[in-house]
Design a protein around this motif. Structure first.
Motif, PDB file in Angstrom:
ATOM      1  N   SER A  25       0.847  -1.187   0.000  1.00 41.70           N
ATOM      2  CA  SER A  25       0.000   0.000   0.000  1.00 41.70           C
ATOM      3  C   SER A  25       0.884   1.239   0.000  1.00 41.70           C
ATOM      4  CB  SER A  25      -0.930   0.014   1.219  1.00 41.70           C
ATOM      5  OG  SER A  25      -0.177   0.002   2.409  1.00 41.70           O
ATOM      6  N   VAL A  26       0.234   2.400  -0.177  1.00 43.84           N
ATOM      7  CA  VAL A  26       0.951   3.676  -0.181  1.00 43.84           C
ATOM      8  C   VAL A  26       0.233   4.635   0.764  1.00 43.84           C
ATOM      9  CG1 VAL A  26       1.621   5.661  -1.585  1.00 43.84           C
ATOM     10  CG2 VAL A  26       1.701   3.380  -2.568  1.00 43.84           C
ATOM     11  N   LEU A  27       1.007   5.324   1.581  1.00 41.00           N
ATOM     12  CA  LEU A  27       0.471   6.358   2.454  1.00 41.00           C
ATOM     13  C   LEU A  27       1.106   7.687   2.074  1.00 41.00           C
ATOM     14  CD1 LEU A  27      -1.095   7.405   4.921  1.00 41.00           C
ATOM     15  CD2 LEU A  27       0.913   6.789   6.313  1.00 41.00           C
ATOM     16  N   VAL A  28       0.258   8.645   1.730  1.00 36.87           N
ATOM     17  CA  VAL A  28       0.705  10.007   1.452  1.00 36.87           C
ATOM     18  C   VAL A  28       0.406  10.815   2.706  1.00 36.87           C
ATOM     19  CG1 VAL A  28       0.367  12.052   0.030  1.00 36.87           C
ATOM     20  CG2 VAL A  28       0.156   9.770  -0.993  1.00 36.87           C
ATOM     21  N   ALA A  29       1.407  11.445   3.267  1.00 36.10           N
ATOM     22  CA  ALA A  29       1.237  12.205   4.503  1.00 36.10           C
ATOM     23  C   ALA A  29       1.672  13.647   4.292  1.00 36.10           C
ATOM     24  CB  ALA A  29       2.044  11.580   5.642  1.00 36.10           C
ATOM     25  N   GLY A  30       0.709  14.558   4.399  1.00 40.16           N
ATOM     26  CA  GLY A  30       1.022  15.983   4.369  1.00 40.16           C
ATOM     27  C   GLY A  30       1.455  16.525   3.029  1.00 40.16           C
ATOM     28  N   SER A  31       0.827  16.070   1.955  1.00 44.04           N
ATOM     29  CA  SER A  31       1.162  16.588   0.639  1.00 44.04           C
ATOM     30  C   SER A  31      -0.110  16.780  -0.175  1.00 44.04           C
ATOM     31  CB  SER A  31       2.087  15.626  -0.108  1.00 44.04           C
ATOM     32  OG  SER A  31       2.291  16.078  -1.441  1.00 44.04           O
ATOM     33  N   GLN A  46      -1.788   3.469  -8.605  1.00 44.90           N
ATOM     34  CA  GLN A  46      -3.114   3.186  -9.146  1.00 44.90           C
ATOM     35  C   GLN A  46      -3.007   2.174 -10.284  1.00 44.90           C
ATOM     36  OE1 GLN A  46      -4.948   6.307 -11.428  1.00 44.90           O
ATOM     37  NE2 GLN A  46      -7.009   5.642 -10.861  1.00 44.90           N
ATOM     38  N   GLN A  47      -2.042   2.350 -11.143  1.00 41.37           N
ATOM     39  CA  GLN A  47      -1.836   1.432 -12.265  1.00 41.37           C
ATOM     40  C   GLN A  47      -1.492   0.029 -11.759  1.00 41.37           C
ATOM     41  OE1 GLN A  47       1.497   2.491 -14.723  1.00 41.37           O
ATOM     42  NE2 GLN A  47       0.958   1.046 -16.320  1.00 41.37           N
ATOM     43  N   PHE A  48      -0.701  -0.057 -10.689  1.00 36.40           N
ATOM     44  CA  PHE A  48      -0.313  -1.346 -10.107  1.00 36.40           C
ATOM     45  C   PHE A  48      -1.407  -1.914  -9.201  1.00 36.40           C
ATOM     46  CE2 PHE A  48       4.251   0.510 -10.120  1.00 36.40           C
ATOM     47  CZ  PHE A  48       4.415   0.208 -11.457  1.00 36.40           C
ATOM     48  N   GLN A  49      -2.517  -1.199  -9.070  1.00 39.29           N
ATOM     49  CA  GLN A  49      -3.651  -1.581  -8.229  1.00 39.29           C
ATOM     50  C   GLN A  49      -3.247  -1.751  -6.758  1.00 39.29           C
ATOM     51  OE1 GLN A  49      -5.277  -4.972 -10.365  1.00 39.29           O
ATOM     52  NE2 GLN A  49      -6.573  -3.597 -11.538  1.00 39.29           N
ATOM     53  N   ILE A  50      -2.431  -0.804  -6.276  1.00 40.05           N
ATOM     54  CA  ILE A  50      -1.994  -0.774  -4.888  1.00 40.05           C
ATOM     55  C   ILE A  50      -2.893   0.210  -4.131  1.00 40.05           C
ATOM     56  CG2 ILE A  50      -0.089  -0.167  -3.348  1.00 40.05           C
ATOM     57  CD1 ILE A  50       1.800  -0.827  -5.703  1.00 40.05           C
ATOM     58  N   PRO A  51      -3.457  -0.193  -2.988  1.00 42.81           N
ATOM     59  CA  PRO A  51      -4.298   0.732  -2.217  1.00 42.81           C
ATOM     60  C   PRO A  51      -3.516   1.981  -1.794  1.00 42.81           C
ATOM     61  CG  PRO A  51      -4.483  -1.505  -1.375  1.00 42.81           C
ATOM     62  CD  PRO A  51      -3.360  -1.500  -2.374  1.00 42.81           C
ATOM     63  N   ILE A  52      -4.205   3.125  -1.840  1.00 44.08           N
ATOM     64  CA  ILE A  52      -3.592   4.416  -1.525  1.00 44.08           C
ATOM     65  C   ILE A  52      -4.414   5.102  -0.440  1.00 44.08           C
ATOM     66  CG2 ILE A  52      -2.875   6.663  -2.438  1.00 44.08           C
ATOM     67  CD1 ILE A  52      -3.183   5.263  -5.289  1.00 44.08           C
ATOM     68  N   ALA A  53      -3.735   5.624   0.571  1.00 44.86           N
ATOM     69  CA  ALA A  53      -4.378   6.418   1.621  1.00 44.86           C
ATOM     70  C   ALA A  53      -3.673   7.764   1.701  1.00 44.86           C
ATOM     71  CB  ALA A  53      -4.303   5.705   2.962  1.00 44.86           C
ATOM     72  N   ILE A  54      -4.442   8.799   2.027  1.00 46.21           N
ATOM     73  CA  ILE A  54      -3.885  10.144   2.167  1.00 46.21           C
ATOM     74  C   ILE A  54      -4.294  10.721   3.514  1.00 46.21           C
ATOM     75  CG2 ILE A  54      -3.937  12.527   1.314  1.00 46.21           C
ATOM     76  CD1 ILE A  54      -4.392  11.449  -1.477  1.00 46.21           C
ATOM     77  N   VAL A  55      -3.325  11.308   4.210  1.00 50.12           N
ATOM     78  CA  VAL A  55      -3.580  12.105   5.407  1.00 50.12           C
ATOM     79  C   VAL A  55      -3.100  13.509   5.075  1.00 50.12           C
ATOM     80  CG1 VAL A  55      -3.082  12.464   7.845  1.00 50.12           C
ATOM     81  CG2 VAL A  55      -3.204  10.118   6.928  1.00 50.12           C
ATOM     82  N   ASN A  56      -4.046  14.437   4.953  1.00 53.49           N
ATOM     83  CA  ASN A  56      -3.690  15.797   4.577  1.00 53.49           C
ATOM     84  C   ASN A  56      -4.883  16.704   4.852  1.00 53.49           C
ATOM     85  OD1 ASN A  56      -1.701  17.579   3.150  1.00 53.49           O
ATOM     86  ND2 ASN A  56      -3.463  17.919   1.835  1.00 53.49           N
ATOM     87  N   ILE A  57      -4.601  17.906   5.281  1.00 51.58           N
ATOM     88  CA  ILE A  57      -5.675  18.892   5.443  1.00 51.58           C
ATOM     89  C   ILE A  57      -5.972  19.476   4.069  1.00 51.58           C
ATOM     90  CG2 ILE A  57      -6.310  21.123   6.430  1.00 51.58           C
ATOM     91  CD1 ILE A  57      -4.555  20.421   8.819  1.00 51.58           C
ATOM     92  N   GLY A  58      -7.216  19.427   3.671  1.00 49.13           N
ATOM     93  CA  GLY A  58      -7.606  20.023   2.402  1.00 49.13           C
ATOM     94  C   GLY A  58      -7.492  19.072   1.234  1.00 49.13           C
ATOM     95  N   ARG A  73      -4.463  16.968  10.519  1.00 50.79           N
ATOM     96  CA  ARG A  73      -3.022  17.229  10.595  1.00 50.79           C
ATOM     97  C   ARG A  73      -2.271  15.907  10.788  1.00 50.79           C
ATOM     98  NH1 ARG A  73      -1.740  22.513  11.338  1.00 50.79           N
ATOM     99  NH2 ARG A  73      -3.440  23.886  11.919  1.00 50.79           N
ATOM    100  N   CYS A  74      -1.210  15.737  10.047  1.00 49.46           N
ATOM    101  CA  CYS A  74      -0.405  14.515  10.155  1.00 49.46           C
ATOM    102  C   CYS A  74       0.101  14.316  11.585  1.00 49.46           C
ATOM    103  CB  CYS A  74       0.784  14.573   9.210  1.00 49.46           C
ATOM    104  SG  CYS A  74       0.315  14.589   7.492  1.00 49.46           S
ATOM    105  N   GLY A  75       0.498  15.414  12.218  1.00 49.44           N
ATOM    106  CA  GLY A  75       1.025  15.341  13.582  1.00 49.44           C
ATOM    107  C   GLY A  75      -0.003  14.897  14.600  1.00 49.44           C
ATOM    108  N   SER A  76      -1.291  15.005  14.249  1.00 53.48           N
ATOM    109  CA  SER A  76      -2.346  14.540  15.145  1.00 53.48           C
ATOM    110  C   SER A  76      -2.614  13.052  14.989  1.00 53.48           C
ATOM    111  CB  SER A  76      -3.656  15.277  14.866  1.00 53.48           C
ATOM    112  OG  SER A  76      -3.491  16.650  15.060  1.00 53.48           O
ATOM    113  N   LEU A  77      -2.408  12.541  13.789  1.00 58.56           N
ATOM    114  CA  LEU A  77      -2.759  11.155  13.514  1.00 58.56           C
ATOM    115  C   LEU A  77      -1.579  10.195  13.519  1.00 58.56           C
ATOM    116  CD1 LEU A  77      -4.999   9.167  12.666  1.00 58.56           C
ATOM    117  CD2 LEU A  77      -4.374   9.670  10.308  1.00 58.56           C
ATOM    118  N   LEU A  78      -0.510  10.558  12.891  1.00 57.31           N
ATOM    119  CA  LEU A  78       0.601   9.616  12.705  1.00 57.31           C
ATOM    120  C   LEU A  78       1.196   9.080  14.013  1.00 57.31           C
ATOM    121  CD1 LEU A  78       2.385  11.083   9.564  1.00 57.31           C
ATOM    122  CD2 LEU A  78       0.677   9.272   9.699  1.00 57.31           C
TER     123      LEU A  78
END
Length: 86
Positions: A25-31, A46-58, A73-78
């Protein structure tokens, strides 16, 4: 090192895509993923069909393709995430 507006070295891109292929899987944090040099890896996931999660404001450029989006906020969750070897 790559500065804003510069091209990322092709060898680094290829290396990162290979690492991505081997990921569960992939985690995007703060971007917002507005810069193509980071967004391209989400497109590859997405092409490799790997699940993606994002933690980001907005909004992010990939909100429409991810399986999980947490708007905080990443600092609140991570710090709450405990990783274990399964």
């Amino acid at each position: 090192m790559t500065f804003f507006g510069d091209n990322v070295d092709r060898r680094l891109v290829d290396f990162l895509k290979e690492q991505l292929r081997q990921s569960d899987s992939v985690l995007v944090a703060g971007s917002s993923l507005e810069v193509m040099s980071s967004y391209r890896f989400i497109l590859a996931a997405q092409q490799f069909q790997i699940p993606i999660a994002i933690v980001n404001i907005g909004r992010t450029r990939a909100d429409h393709i991810v399986q999980l989006k947490i708007s905080t906020r990443c600092g609140s969750l991570l710090p709450l995430i405990k990783l274990t070897n399964i």
